[in-house]
Design an enzyme around this catalytic site. Structure first.
Site, PDB file in Angstrom:
ATOM      1  CB  THR A  88     -27.189 -14.919 -24.542  1.00  0.00           C
ATOM      2  OG1 THR A  88     -26.602 -13.956 -23.830  1.00  0.00           O
ATOM      3  CG2 THR A  88     -27.815 -14.318 -26.022  1.00  0.00           C
TER       4      THR A  88
ATOM      5  CE  LYS B  15     -15.185 -34.577 -37.154  1.00  0.00           C
ATOM      6  NZ  LYS B  15     -16.424 -35.283 -37.604  1.00  0.00           N
TER       7      LYS B  15
ATOM      8  CG  HIS C 194     -25.435  -9.145 -26.570  1.00  0.00           C
ATOM      9  ND1 HIS C 194     -26.657  -9.911 -27.018  1.00  0.00           N
ATOM     10  CD2 HIS C 194     -24.759  -9.779 -25.416  1.00  0.00           C
ATOM     11  CE1 HIS C 194     -26.705 -10.759 -25.994  1.00  0.00           C
ATOM     12  NE2 HIS C 194     -25.686 -10.679 -25.005  1.00  0.00           N
TER      13      HIS C 194
HETATM   14  N1   CP Z   1     -25.183 -11.107 -20.942  1.00  0.00           N
HETATM   15  C1   CP Z   1     -24.679 -12.074 -21.365  1.00  0.00           C
HETATM   16  O1   CP Z   1     -24.563 -11.914 -23.143  1.00  0.00           O
HETATM   17  O2   CP Z   1     -24.243 -13.047 -20.935  1.00  0.00           O
HETATM   18  P1   CP Z   1     -23.824 -14.637 -21.476  1.00  0.00           P
HETATM   19  O3   CP Z   1     -22.385 -14.323 -22.149  1.00  0.00           O
HETATM   20  O4   CP Z   1     -23.735 -15.427 -20.179  1.00  0.00           O
HETATM   21  O5   CP Z   1     -24.773 -15.075 -22.709  1.00  0.00           O
END
Ligand code: CP
Length: 310
Positions: free
Chosen positions: A60, A87, A137
């Site tokens: 990503t 921090k 996502h």
């Molecule tokens: N598919 C995906 O989100 O992979 P990463 O966690 O490597 O970004």
């Protein structure tokens, strides 16, 4: 219409079918461009984007960074492990400090569900959710659906099963929302303990028998067991999980049909999927990664067009 109904990309649920169609059509154009010898356009040379990654990422993070570079945007890369968050600085203070450097758009991955919404509500910028904990996502779901459409022509009435750790997967939830908006029939498959109790409310079928799920589907999206998000043990052992839910050549060969295989990565070879299946002609895992750049270029381009930079 070449416009989106949203100002941020926080959840697939916020998009309508026309938004997804616009993103896919725009991605088609960008895919053509990134396959040319000169893969870059000057479109966003007046835009600055900050990539805020509070959690590990390979695909990503690199995909967003490349999409931004292909659009000629200026980029700031922020990694939480080497920042002043250590921090005690708050998320909003960190973001506002970055924004005061004349940043136009924030891409953020964060371990907390809802973090992207929180940032969008409490700062004056456009936010793209690059994964928020177990919640969503959205760019992954869009690139997954785009890749399925590329292989099958349409998602309408296509049977898609999502297999594995549904409970802890943001990819599963965003995929369910996107697939259903595009007219696919969706099933989830995995151990009872890794299927959330609310799943029926999303209008998906549940199957605990891998072979039955594979016999039903046209497309199987394999998910990793998200051990980093599991506070207790959800199944007796990895060996038993592999025996019941691992996708291998023997299982695939027992089906009297071809199915398309997806995996969002990172893959745990020999656990949820064997190398033989992951690297087979029916696997579109690397197409997903390639398409991720075009999809993210499309999203950034369309959202940048809505920025109020007066
Ligand atoms: N598919 C995906 O989100 O992979 P990463 O966690 O490597 O970004």
């Amino acid at each position: 219409m070449n416009d989106l109904s949203v100002k941020h990309l926080l959840s697939i649920n916020d998009l309508n079918e026309s938004d997804i169609d616009t993103i896919f059509k725009t991605a088609d154009s960008f895919k053509e461009i990134i396959n040319r010898p000169i893969k870059k356009v000057p479109t966003l040379r007046d835009i600055t984007i900050a990539n805020l990654f509070f959690e590990n990422s390979t695909r990503t993070k690199l995909s967003f960074e490349l999409a931004e570079k292909r659009l000629s945007a200026d980029i700031l890369n922020f990694s939480a492990s080497s920042s002043s968050v250590k921090k005690g600085e708050t998320l909003v203070d960190t973001a506002n400090n970055i924004l005061s450097m004349k940043v136009d758009l924030i891409v953020m991955r964060h371990p907390n569900p809802g973090a992207a919404n929180y940032l969008a509500e409490n700062t004056n910028t456009c936010v793209i959710n690059a994964g928020d904990g177990t919640n969503e996502h959205p760019t992954q779901a869009l690139l997954d659906c785009y890749s399925i459409k590329e292989r099958h022509g349409s998602l309408k009435d296509l049977k898609v099963v999502i297999i594995g750790d549904i409970k802890h997967s943001r990819v599963a939830l965003s995929n369910i929302y996107a697939l259903k908006k595009l007219g696919a029939k969706v099933m989830v498959c995995g151990p009872t303990t890794l299927i959330p109790k609310f799943i029926h409310k999303l209008g998906v079928d549940v199957e605990h028998d891998l072979l039955k799920a594979l016999q039903w589907c046209d497309v199987a999206n394999m998910l990793r067991i998200q051990l980093e998000r599991q506070d207790i043990q959800y199944f007796p052992s990895i060996r038993e999980y592999v025996k019941q839910f691992g996708l291998n050549h023997e299982v695939i060969s027992s089906l009297n049909k071809k199915i398309t295989i997806l995996h969002p990565g990172p893959i745990n070879r020999g656990v949820e999927i064997t190398s033989e299946v992951a690297d087979s002609p029916n696997s579109i895992i690397l197409d997903q990664v390639e398409n991720g750049v075009a999809i993210r270029m499309a999203i950034i381009y369309l959202l940048a067009g809505k920025l109020n930079r007066a």
